[in-house]
Motif scaffolding. Structure first.
Motif, PDB file in Angstrom:
ATOM      1  N   PRO A  75      -5.373  -0.553 -10.558  1.00 21.49           N
ATOM      2  CA  PRO A  75      -5.188  -1.207  -9.328  1.00 21.49           C
ATOM      3  C   PRO A  75      -6.104  -0.341  -8.440  1.00 21.49           C
ATOM      4  CG  PRO A  75      -3.394   0.697 -10.102  1.00 21.49           C
ATOM      5  CD  PRO A  75      -4.463   0.016 -11.419  1.00 21.49           C
ATOM      6  N   HIS A  76      -6.523  -0.858  -7.183  1.00 25.83           N
ATOM      7  CA  HIS A  76      -7.451  -0.355  -6.310  1.00 25.83           C
ATOM      8  C   HIS A  76      -6.720   0.925  -5.820  1.00 25.83           C
ATOM      9  CE1 HIS A  76     -10.432  -0.158  -3.301  1.00 25.83           C
ATOM     10  NE2 HIS A  76      -9.431   0.238  -2.240  1.00 25.83           N
ATOM     11  N   VAL A  77      -7.655   1.999  -5.820  1.00 19.68           N
ATOM     12  CA  VAL A  77      -7.252   3.310  -5.321  1.00 19.68           C
ATOM     13  C   VAL A  77      -8.366   3.890  -4.601  1.00 19.68           C
ATOM     14  CG1 VAL A  77      -6.451   5.692  -5.888  1.00 19.68           C
ATOM     15  CG2 VAL A  77      -5.550   3.941  -7.477  1.00 19.68           C
ATOM     16  N   ARG A  78      -8.258   4.440  -3.488  1.00 18.14           N
ATOM     17  CA  ARG A  78      -9.320   5.166  -2.648  1.00 18.14           C
ATOM     18  C   ARG A  78      -8.519   6.622  -2.296  1.00 18.14           C
ATOM     19  NH1 ARG A  78      -7.292   2.068   1.713  1.00 18.14           N
ATOM     20  NH2 ARG A  78      -7.123   3.140   3.495  1.00 18.14           N
ATOM     21  N   TYR A  79      -9.646   7.544  -2.034  1.00 18.61           N
ATOM     22  CA  TYR A  79      -9.329   8.857  -1.635  1.00 18.61           C
ATOM     23  C   TYR A  79     -10.171   9.138  -0.306  1.00 18.61           C
ATOM     24  CZ  TYR A  79      -7.751   8.927  -6.524  1.00 18.61           C
ATOM     25  OH  TYR A  79      -7.057   8.729  -7.765  1.00 18.61           O
ATOM     26  N   GLU A  80      -9.273   9.553   0.328  1.00 21.15           N
ATOM     27  CA  GLU A  80      -9.975  10.132   1.793  1.00 21.15           C
ATOM     28  C   GLU A  80      -9.290  11.515   2.127  1.00 21.15           C
ATOM     29  OE1 GLU A  80      -9.124   7.376   4.954  1.00 21.15           O
ATOM     30  OE2 GLU A  80      -9.779   5.684   3.811  1.00 21.15           O
ATOM     31  N   LEU A  81     -10.106  12.198   3.136  1.00 20.37           N
ATOM     32  CA  LEU A  81      -9.449  13.471   3.654  1.00 20.37           C
ATOM     33  C   LEU A  81      -8.901  13.270   4.953  1.00 20.37           C
ATOM     34  CD1 LEU A  81     -12.783  15.743   3.619  1.00 20.37           C
ATOM     35  CD2 LEU A  81     -10.484  15.983   2.251  1.00 20.37           C
ATOM     36  N   ALA A  82      -8.087  13.979   5.501  1.00 19.18           N
ATOM     37  CA  ALA A  82      -7.179  13.568   6.905  1.00 19.18           C
ATOM     38  C   ALA A  82      -8.424  13.285   8.015  1.00 19.18           C
ATOM     39  CB  ALA A  82      -6.577  14.859   7.168  1.00 19.18           C
ATOM     40  N   MET A 119       0.814  -1.217  -0.078  1.00 21.18           N
ATOM     41  CA  MET A 119       0.046   0.035  -0.036  1.00 21.18           C
ATOM     42  C   MET A 119       0.785   1.238   0.009  1.00 21.18           C
ATOM     43  SD  MET A 119      -3.273   1.209   0.614  1.00 21.18           S
ATOM     44  CE  MET A 119      -4.104  -0.327   0.909  1.00 21.18           C
ATOM     45  N   SER A 120       0.432   2.139  -0.835  1.00 26.86           N
ATOM     46  CA  SER A 120       1.268   3.536  -0.808  1.00 26.86           C
ATOM     47  C   SER A 120       0.263   4.420  -0.885  1.00 26.86           C
ATOM     48  CB  SER A 120       2.343   3.585  -2.084  1.00 26.86           C
ATOM     49  OG  SER A 120       1.479   3.576  -3.339  1.00 26.86           O
ATOM     50  N   PHE A 121       0.791   5.666  -0.532  1.00 29.37           N
ATOM     51  CA  PHE A 121      -0.005   6.632  -0.611  1.00 29.37           C
ATOM     52  C   PHE A 121       0.717   8.133  -0.776  1.00 29.37           C
ATOM     53  CE2 PHE A 121       1.767   7.187   3.487  1.00 29.37           C
ATOM     54  CZ  PHE A 121       1.831   8.433   3.717  1.00 29.37           C
ATOM     55  N   ARG A 122      -0.219   9.144  -1.305  1.00 29.39           N
ATOM     56  CA  ARG A 122       0.395  10.330  -1.440  1.00 29.39           C
ATOM     57  C   ARG A 122      -0.819  11.531  -1.309  1.00 29.39           C
ATOM     58  NH1 ARG A 122      -0.390  12.641  -7.375  1.00 29.39           N
ATOM     59  NH2 ARG A 122      -2.556  11.689  -8.029  1.00 29.39           N
ATOM     60  N   GLN A 123      -0.342  12.807  -0.872  1.00 33.08           N
ATOM     61  CA  GLN A 123      -1.232  13.779  -0.629  1.00 33.08           C
ATOM     62  C   GLN A 123      -1.014  14.873  -1.522  1.00 33.08           C
ATOM     63  OE1 GLN A 123      -0.165  15.090   3.437  1.00 33.08           O
ATOM     64  NE2 GLN A 123       0.122  12.983   4.260  1.00 33.08           N
ATOM     65  N   PHE A 124      -2.172  15.499  -1.810  1.00 30.94           N
ATOM     66  CA  PHE A 124      -2.262  16.555  -2.764  1.00 30.94           C
ATOM     67  C   PHE A 124      -3.369  17.667  -2.252  1.00 30.94           C
ATOM     68  CE2 PHE A 124      -4.168  13.127  -4.622  1.00 30.94           C
ATOM     69  CZ  PHE A 124      -5.489  13.550  -5.159  1.00 30.94           C
ATOM     70  N   PRO A 125      -3.176  18.955  -2.600  1.00 30.76           N
ATOM     71  CA  PRO A 125      -3.985  19.944  -2.101  1.00 30.76           C
ATOM     72  C   PRO A 125      -5.367  20.100  -2.920  1.00 30.76           C
ATOM     73  CG  PRO A 125      -2.179  21.001  -3.252  1.00 30.76           C
ATOM     74  CD  PRO A 125      -1.927  19.485  -3.011  1.00 30.76           C
ATOM     75  N   ALA A 126      -6.429  20.484  -2.290  1.00 36.97           N
ATOM     76  CA  ALA A 126      -7.741  20.742  -2.784  1.00 36.97           C
ATOM     77  C   ALA A 126      -8.270  21.999  -2.226  1.00 36.97           C
ATOM     78  CB  ALA A 126      -8.521  19.278  -2.859  1.00 36.97           C
ATOM     79  N   ASP A 143     -12.311  24.034  -1.544  1.00 38.62           N
ATOM     80  CA  ASP A 143     -13.564  23.865  -1.725  1.00 38.62           C
ATOM     81  C   ASP A 143     -14.150  24.987  -2.344  1.00 38.62           C
ATOM     82  OD1 ASP A 143     -13.760  25.759   0.354  1.00 38.62           O
ATOM     83  OD2 ASP A 143     -14.661  24.420   1.830  1.00 38.62           O
ATOM     84  N   ALA A 144     -15.578  25.253  -2.444  1.00 41.30           N
ATOM     85  CA  ALA A 144     -16.218  26.395  -3.231  1.00 41.30           C
ATOM     86  C   ALA A 144     -15.995  27.650  -2.349  1.00 41.30           C
ATOM     87  CB  ALA A 144     -17.766  26.200  -3.197  1.00 41.30           C
ATOM     88  N   ASN A 145     -15.532  27.453  -1.064  1.00 40.51           N
ATOM     89  CA  ASN A 145     -15.384  28.888  -0.383  1.00 40.51           C
ATOM     90  C   ASN A 145     -13.922  29.250  -0.544  1.00 40.51           C
ATOM     91  OD1 ASN A 145     -18.169  29.119   0.459  1.00 40.51           O
ATOM     92  ND2 ASN A 145     -17.755  27.493   1.990  1.00 40.51           N
ATOM     93  N   GLY A 146     -13.010  28.466  -0.754  1.00 41.71           N
ATOM     94  CA  GLY A 146     -11.627  28.864  -1.010  1.00 41.71           C
ATOM     95  C   GLY A 146     -11.040  28.112   0.166  1.00 41.71           C
ATOM     96  N   ASP A 147     -11.690  27.239   1.056  1.00 41.26           N
ATOM     97  CA  ASP A 147     -10.948  26.606   1.989  1.00 41.26           C
ATOM     98  C   ASP A 147      -9.969  25.393   1.478  1.00 41.26           C
ATOM     99  OD1 ASP A 147     -12.107  28.232   3.936  1.00 41.26           O
ATOM    100  OD2 ASP A 147     -13.825  27.007   4.094  1.00 41.26           O
ATOM    101  N   ASP A 148      -8.935  25.454   2.092  1.00 44.70           N
ATOM    102  CA  ASP A 148      -7.926  24.384   1.735  1.00 44.70           C
ATOM    103  C   ASP A 148      -8.005  23.009   2.443  1.00 44.70           C
ATOM    104  OD1 ASP A 148      -6.560  26.081  -0.105  1.00 44.70           O
ATOM    105  OD2 ASP A 148      -5.546  26.922   1.461  1.00 44.70           O
ATOM    106  N   TYR A 149      -7.987  22.082   1.636  1.00 45.05           N
ATOM    107  CA  TYR A 149      -7.853  20.658   2.172  1.00 45.05           C
ATOM    108  C   TYR A 149      -6.837  19.714   1.705  1.00 45.05           C
ATOM    109  CZ  TYR A 149     -12.759  21.427   3.722  1.00 45.05           C
ATOM    110  OH  TYR A 149     -13.745  21.932   4.132  1.00 45.05           O
ATOM    111  N   ILE A 150      -6.530  18.612   2.363  1.00 41.92           N
ATOM    112  CA  ILE A 150      -5.637  17.687   1.721  1.00 41.92           C
ATOM    113  C   ILE A 150      -6.246  16.447   1.319  1.00 41.92           C
ATOM    114  CG2 ILE A 150      -3.519  16.465   2.362  1.00 41.92           C
ATOM    115  CD1 ILE A 150      -2.776  19.275   1.932  1.00 41.92           C
ATOM    116  N   VAL A 151      -6.124  16.274   0.224  1.00 45.22           N
ATOM    117  CA  VAL A 151      -6.703  14.642  -0.285  1.00 45.22           C
ATOM    118  C   VAL A 151      -5.419  13.692  -0.138  1.00 45.22           C
ATOM    119  CG1 VAL A 151      -7.465  13.450  -2.282  1.00 45.22           C
ATOM    120  CG2 VAL A 151      -8.278  15.842  -1.749  1.00 45.22           C
TER     121      VAL A 151
END
Length: 65
Positions: free
Chosen positions: A35-42, A1-8, A10-18
């Motif tokens: 390959p099986h890939v899933r996405y989550e918030l912190a 299992m590996s993972f990576r993080q990247f910024p995203a 929302d509509a209000n301009g608030d920052d999140y990490i996916v």
């Protein structure tokens, strides 16, 4: 299992990490499936990807990368 993080954002301009989780064993298997890939918030909320857009399964949060 590996993972990576990247910024995203929302509509209000608030920052999140996916966080993208990828099952490396599925990637090396000799199958036609991707390959099986899933996405989550912190905070553990699962995300559904649609191109450069991510949304929570209930649709209450939409993010753009």
């Amino acid at each position: 299992m590996s993972f990576r993080q990247f910024p995203a954002t929302d509509a209000n301009g608030d920052d999140y990490i996916v966080i993208e989780f990828k099952d490396e064993l599925a990637a090396t298997a000799n199958t036609a499936a991707d390959p099986h890939v899933r996405y989550e918030l912190a905070d553990g909320r699962h995300l559904v990807r649609d191109g450069r857009t991510f949304r929570t399964s209930g649709g209450e949060l939409m993010l753009t990368t």
